[in-house]
Structure formats: C-alpha cells, structure tokens
Design a protein around this motif. Structure first.
Motif, PDB file in Angstrom:
ATOM      1  N   LYS A  90       0.830  -1.201   0.000  1.00 47.48           N
ATOM      2  CA  LYS A  90       0.000   0.000   0.000  1.00 47.48           C
ATOM      3  C   LYS A  90       0.872   1.262   0.000  1.00 47.48           C
ATOM      4  CE  LYS A  90      -3.415   2.376   2.851  1.00 47.48           C
ATOM      5  NZ  LYS A  90      -4.107   2.358   4.146  1.00 47.48           N
ATOM      6  N   VAL A  91       1.840   1.324   0.917  1.00 46.24           N
ATOM      7  CA  VAL A  91       2.697   2.508   1.005  1.00 46.24           C
ATOM      8  C   VAL A  91       3.621   2.578  -0.208  1.00 46.24           C
ATOM      9  CG1 VAL A  91       4.473   3.683   2.359  1.00 46.24           C
ATOM     10  CG2 VAL A  91       2.565   2.589   3.520  1.00 46.24           C
ATOM     11  N   TRP A  92       4.194   1.422  -0.602  1.00 46.90           N
ATOM     12  CA  TRP A  92       5.085   1.443  -1.768  1.00 46.90           C
ATOM     13  C   TRP A  92       4.319   1.868  -3.015  1.00 46.90           C
ATOM     14  CZ3 TRP A  92       9.663   2.449  -2.947  1.00 46.90           C
ATOM     15  CH2 TRP A  92      10.027   2.378  -4.292  1.00 46.90           C
ATOM     16  N   GLY A  93       3.070   1.472  -3.145  1.00 44.02           N
ATOM     17  CA  GLY A  93       2.250   1.853  -4.296  1.00 44.02           C
ATOM     18  C   GLY A  93       2.189   3.360  -4.486  1.00 44.02           C
ATOM     19  N   LYS A  94       2.186   4.104  -3.386  1.00 39.68           N
ATOM     20  CA  LYS A  94       2.173   5.567  -3.471  1.00 39.68           C
ATOM     21  C   LYS A  94       3.487   6.088  -4.042  1.00 39.68           C
ATOM     22  CE  LYS A  94      -1.127   6.137   0.273  1.00 39.68           C
ATOM     23  NZ  LYS A  94      -1.362   6.629   1.632  1.00 39.68           N
ATOM     24  N   LEU A  95       4.613   5.527  -3.584  1.00 40.85           N
ATOM     25  CA  LEU A  95       5.920   5.917  -4.123  1.00 40.85           C
ATOM     26  C   LEU A  95       6.023   5.540  -5.595  1.00 40.85           C
ATOM     27  CD1 LEU A  95       8.029   4.968  -1.022  1.00 40.85           C
ATOM     28  CD2 LEU A  95       8.106   7.192  -2.141  1.00 40.85           C
ATOM     29  N   GLU A  96       5.556   4.360  -5.911  1.00 43.09           N
ATOM     30  CA  GLU A  96       5.597   3.884  -7.297  1.00 43.09           C
ATOM     31  C   GLU A  96       4.758   4.773  -8.214  1.00 43.09           C
ATOM     32  OE1 GLU A  96       5.800  -0.550  -9.015  1.00 43.09           O
ATOM     33  OE2 GLU A  96       3.904  -0.060  -8.037  1.00 43.09           O
ATOM     34  N   SER A  97       3.642   5.281  -7.694  1.00 35.47           N
ATOM     35  CA  SER A  97       2.741   6.106  -8.506  1.00 35.47           C
ATOM     36  C   SER A  97       3.380   7.429  -8.928  1.00 35.47           C
ATOM     37  CB  SER A  97       1.423   6.371  -7.767  1.00 35.47           C
ATOM     38  OG  SER A  97       1.624   7.319  -6.728  1.00 35.47           O
ATOM     39  N   ILE A  98       4.421   7.866  -8.221  1.00 30.55           N
ATOM     40  CA  ILE A  98       5.104   9.102  -8.611  1.00 30.55           C
ATOM     41  C   ILE A  98       6.424   8.802  -9.331  1.00 30.55           C
ATOM     42  CG2 ILE A  98       3.968  10.528  -6.873  1.00 30.55           C
ATOM     43  CD1 ILE A  98       6.602  10.439  -5.255  1.00 30.55           C
ATOM     44  N   GLY A  99       6.632   7.529  -9.692  1.00 34.76           N
ATOM     45  CA  GLY A  99       7.779   7.159 -10.515  1.00 34.76           C
ATOM     46  C   GLY A  99       8.954   6.540  -9.789  1.00 34.76           C
ATOM     47  N   CYS A 100       8.852   6.358  -8.487  1.00 32.12           N
ATOM     48  CA  CYS A 100       9.960   5.777  -7.730  1.00 32.12           C
ATOM     49  C   CYS A 100      10.087   4.279  -8.017  1.00 32.12           C
ATOM     50  CB  CYS A 100       9.751   5.978  -6.233  1.00 32.12           C
ATOM     51  SG  CYS A 100       9.735   7.708  -5.731  1.00 32.12           S
ATOM     52  N   THR A 101      11.319   3.805  -7.988  1.00 36.44           N
ATOM     53  CA  THR A 101      11.608   2.381  -8.127  1.00 36.44           C
ATOM     54  C   THR A 101      12.593   2.005  -7.028  1.00 36.44           C
ATOM     55  OG1 THR A 101      13.421   2.808  -9.672  1.00 36.44           O
ATOM     56  CG2 THR A 101      11.247   2.348 -10.636  1.00 36.44           C
ATOM     57  N   TYR A 102      12.768   0.696  -6.842  1.00 40.78           N
ATOM     58  CA  TYR A 102      13.763   0.270  -5.864  1.00 40.78           C
ATOM     59  C   TYR A 102      14.486  -0.965  -6.347  1.00 40.78           C
ATOM     60  CZ  TYR A 102      10.625  -3.451  -4.127  1.00 40.78           C
ATOM     61  OH  TYR A 102       9.823  -4.552  -4.012  1.00 40.78           O
ATOM     62  N   GLU A 103      15.670  -1.137  -5.792  1.00 40.11           N
ATOM     63  CA  GLU A 103      16.427  -2.370  -5.921  1.00 40.11           C
ATOM     64  C   GLU A 103      16.528  -2.927  -4.515  1.00 40.11           C
ATOM     65  OE1 GLU A 103      20.113  -2.307  -8.247  1.00 40.11           O
ATOM     66  OE2 GLU A 103      19.593  -0.248  -8.768  1.00 40.11           O
ATOM     67  N   GLY A 104      16.455  -4.247  -4.386  1.00 43.41           N
ATOM     68  CA  GLY A 104      16.516  -4.855  -3.069  1.00 43.41           C
ATOM     69  C   GLY A 104      17.782  -5.651  -2.867  1.00 43.41           C
ATOM     70  N   LEU A 105      18.247  -5.670  -1.633  1.00 43.03           N
ATOM     71  CA  LEU A 105      19.409  -6.442  -1.261  1.00 43.03           C
ATOM     72  C   LEU A 105      18.986  -7.374  -0.141  1.00 43.03           C
ATOM     73  CD1 LEU A 105      22.475  -6.856  -1.711  1.00 43.03           C
ATOM     74  CD2 LEU A 105      22.848  -5.173   0.073  1.00 43.03           C
ATOM     75  N   GLU A 106      18.975  -8.670  -0.441  1.00 44.12           N
ATOM     76  CA  GLU A 106      18.569  -9.687   0.528  1.00 44.12           C
ATOM     77  C   GLU A 106      17.191  -9.389   1.116  1.00 44.12           C
ATOM     78  OE1 GLU A 106      21.723 -10.308   3.344  1.00 44.12           O
ATOM     79  OE2 GLU A 106      23.201 -10.552   1.750  1.00 44.12           O
ATOM     80  N   SER A 107      16.342  -8.751   0.355  1.00 39.21           N
ATOM     81  CA  SER A 107      14.941  -8.432   0.663  1.00 39.21           C
ATOM     82  C   SER A 107      14.711  -7.627   1.944  1.00 39.21           C
ATOM     83  CB  SER A 107      14.078  -9.698   0.667  1.00 39.21           C
ATOM     84  OG  SER A 107      14.298 -10.472   1.823  1.00 39.21           O
ATOM     85  N   ASN A 108      15.771  -7.061   2.549  1.00 42.12           N
ATOM     86  CA  ASN A 108      15.509  -6.206   3.708  1.00 42.12           C
ATOM     87  C   ASN A 108      16.148  -4.823   3.595  1.00 42.12           C
ATOM     88  OD1 ASN A 108      18.166  -6.993   4.148  1.00 42.12           O
ATOM     89  ND2 ASN A 108      17.910  -7.111   6.361  1.00 42.12           N
ATOM     90  N   LEU A 109      16.949  -4.599   2.556  1.00 45.28           N
ATOM     91  CA  LEU A 109      17.530  -3.283   2.324  1.00 45.28           C
ATOM     92  C   LEU A 109      17.154  -2.846   0.916  1.00 45.28           C
ATOM     93  CD1 LEU A 109      19.344  -0.903   3.170  1.00 45.28           C
ATOM     94  CD2 LEU A 109      21.297  -2.211   2.287  1.00 45.28           C
ATOM     95  N   LEU A 110      16.480  -1.710   0.822  1.00 45.57           N
ATOM     96  CA  LEU A 110      16.067  -1.182  -0.468  1.00 45.57           C
ATOM     97  C   LEU A 110      16.840   0.084  -0.777  1.00 45.57           C
ATOM     98  CD1 LEU A 110      12.156  -1.414  -0.216  1.00 45.57           C
ATOM     99  CD2 LEU A 110      13.783  -3.186  -0.927  1.00 45.57           C
ATOM    100  N   SER A 111      17.287   0.202  -2.010  1.00 44.80           N
ATOM    101  CA  SER A 111      17.849   1.452  -2.509  1.00 44.80           C
ATOM    102  C   SER A 111      16.776   2.048  -3.410  1.00 44.80           C
ATOM    103  CB  SER A 111      19.134   1.187  -3.288  1.00 44.80           C
ATOM    104  OG  SER A 111      19.677   2.403  -3.743  1.00 44.80           O
ATOM    105  N   ILE A 112      16.240   3.176  -3.005  1.00 43.91           N
ATOM    106  CA  ILE A 112      15.070   3.771  -3.657  1.00 43.91           C
ATOM    107  C   ILE A 112      15.503   4.924  -4.549  1.00 43.91           C
ATOM    108  CG2 ILE A 112      12.874   4.951  -3.262  1.00 43.91           C
ATOM    109  CD1 ILE A 112      12.824   3.431  -0.515  1.00 43.91           C
ATOM    110  N   ASP A 113      15.096   4.853  -5.805  1.00 44.84           N
ATOM    111  CA  ASP A 113      15.403   5.882  -6.789  1.00 44.84           C
ATOM    112  C   ASP A 113      14.199   6.799  -6.953  1.00 44.84           C
ATOM    113  OD1 ASP A 113      16.712   7.154  -9.110  1.00 44.84           O
ATOM    114  OD2 ASP A 113      15.154   6.115 -10.258  1.00 44.84           O
ATOM    115  N   VAL A 114      14.425   8.099  -6.779  1.00 47.41           N
ATOM    116  CA  VAL A 114      13.383   9.113  -6.991  1.00 47.41           C
ATOM    117  C   VAL A 114      13.769   9.870  -8.257  1.00 47.41           C
ATOM    118  CG1 VAL A 114      12.120  11.057  -6.027  1.00 47.41           C
ATOM    119  CG2 VAL A 114      13.076   9.310  -4.489  1.00 47.41           C
TER     120      VAL A 114
END
Length: 149
Positions: A90-114
């Motif tokens: 739900k929260v990620w969907g809001k970030l995604e809706s404005i164009g943000c993406t992420y890469e994950g590292l071992e599924s607990n660390l995200l690097s978020i691109d704005v």
C-alpha cells in the motif's frame, strides 16, 4: 554498443553494507567517465544515471561526480517479512505512482530511486509514512532535487 562494466566505491567506515567497498554497474563513456546503471546501497552522494569519474585498472575506483542525473536516492531497512506485507504494498504503491523504483538487497535493504520529475516532498512524506507505520527505517543517500520552497 558499449557493454556494462563494474566501478568501485570506497565506503565510509560506518555504512549500511558493513563493507569497505561497493561495486555498481556502469556504462563506460570514455575519458574515465561512467554512467551509473543502478542505485548504490552503501555509497553516499551518488544516484542512478549519475556520470562519475573513475580511475584505475581492473575495476576502476570512483573518485568523483562528473554530472548529476537529477535523481535522489534513499535507503530503507525493512523488518523481516515486510516486503511481502499488505501494508508495504500500500505505502510502496504511493511511491511507485510518482515514478519511484527500488532495488533490493537480501529483501531487507532497499535502494530507492526518486526520478528528477517526481515531487521530492511527496516522496519524502511517503517515506516518512512507511517509517511511522513501522515498515522501515530510512535514510537519505543523496538528494538532488530542489528543496527550496
């Protein structure tokens, strides 16, 4: 067409990776210039698509920023199982809706691109909402957006 290569960042002693270095994929542009092709997890001051100066043989070491892409990078440290949680989506969907993406590292660390055209204040408010909801702790790795009102 150029093939991607690795470039190396020397990291500060205290970093999210607990490592002395981090490597990222980059497109060689010539004259020791490389365009980053992914987001950093440990390096500060760099973002996806930035052009960096890197020197040395083998895996060149980044020595500076040549051209800013206008992108900002944030990192989120997630609790166990959060990535699959309904509230995360739900929260990620809001970030995604404005164009943000992420890469994950071992599924607990995200690097978020704005991306440059995203509203940084809106993105930051969504990041804060995720933190307030207990989904993640986050930090700013680089803010390239204009934050003056």
């Amino acid at each position: 067409m150029n093939e991607l290569v690795k470039v190396k960042f020397e990291l500060e002693p205290e970093n999210t990776l607990n490592s002395s270095t981090e490597t990222l994929w980059a497109m060689p542009l010539g004259n020791n210039l490389y365009r980053l092709q992914n987001s950093p997890f440990g390096a500060y001051g760099y973002s996806y698509e930035d052009v960096v100066i890197a020197e040395g043989t083998g895996i060149p070491t980044v020595v500076g920023l040549y051209e800013n892409s206008g992108r900002s990078t944030y990192r989120a440290l997630l609790g166990v199982g959060v990535l699959e949680a309904k509230e995360f989506k739900k929260v990620w969907g809001k970030l995604e809706s404005i164009g943000c993406t992420y890469e994950g590292l071992e599924s607990n660390l995200l690097s978020i691109d704005v991306p440059p055209d995203a509203d940084i204040f809106e993105a930051y408010s969504y990041l804060e909402a995720g933190e307030k909801a207990g989904l993640w702790d986050f930090e700013e790795a680089k803010c390239a957006h204009n934050t003056e009102a």
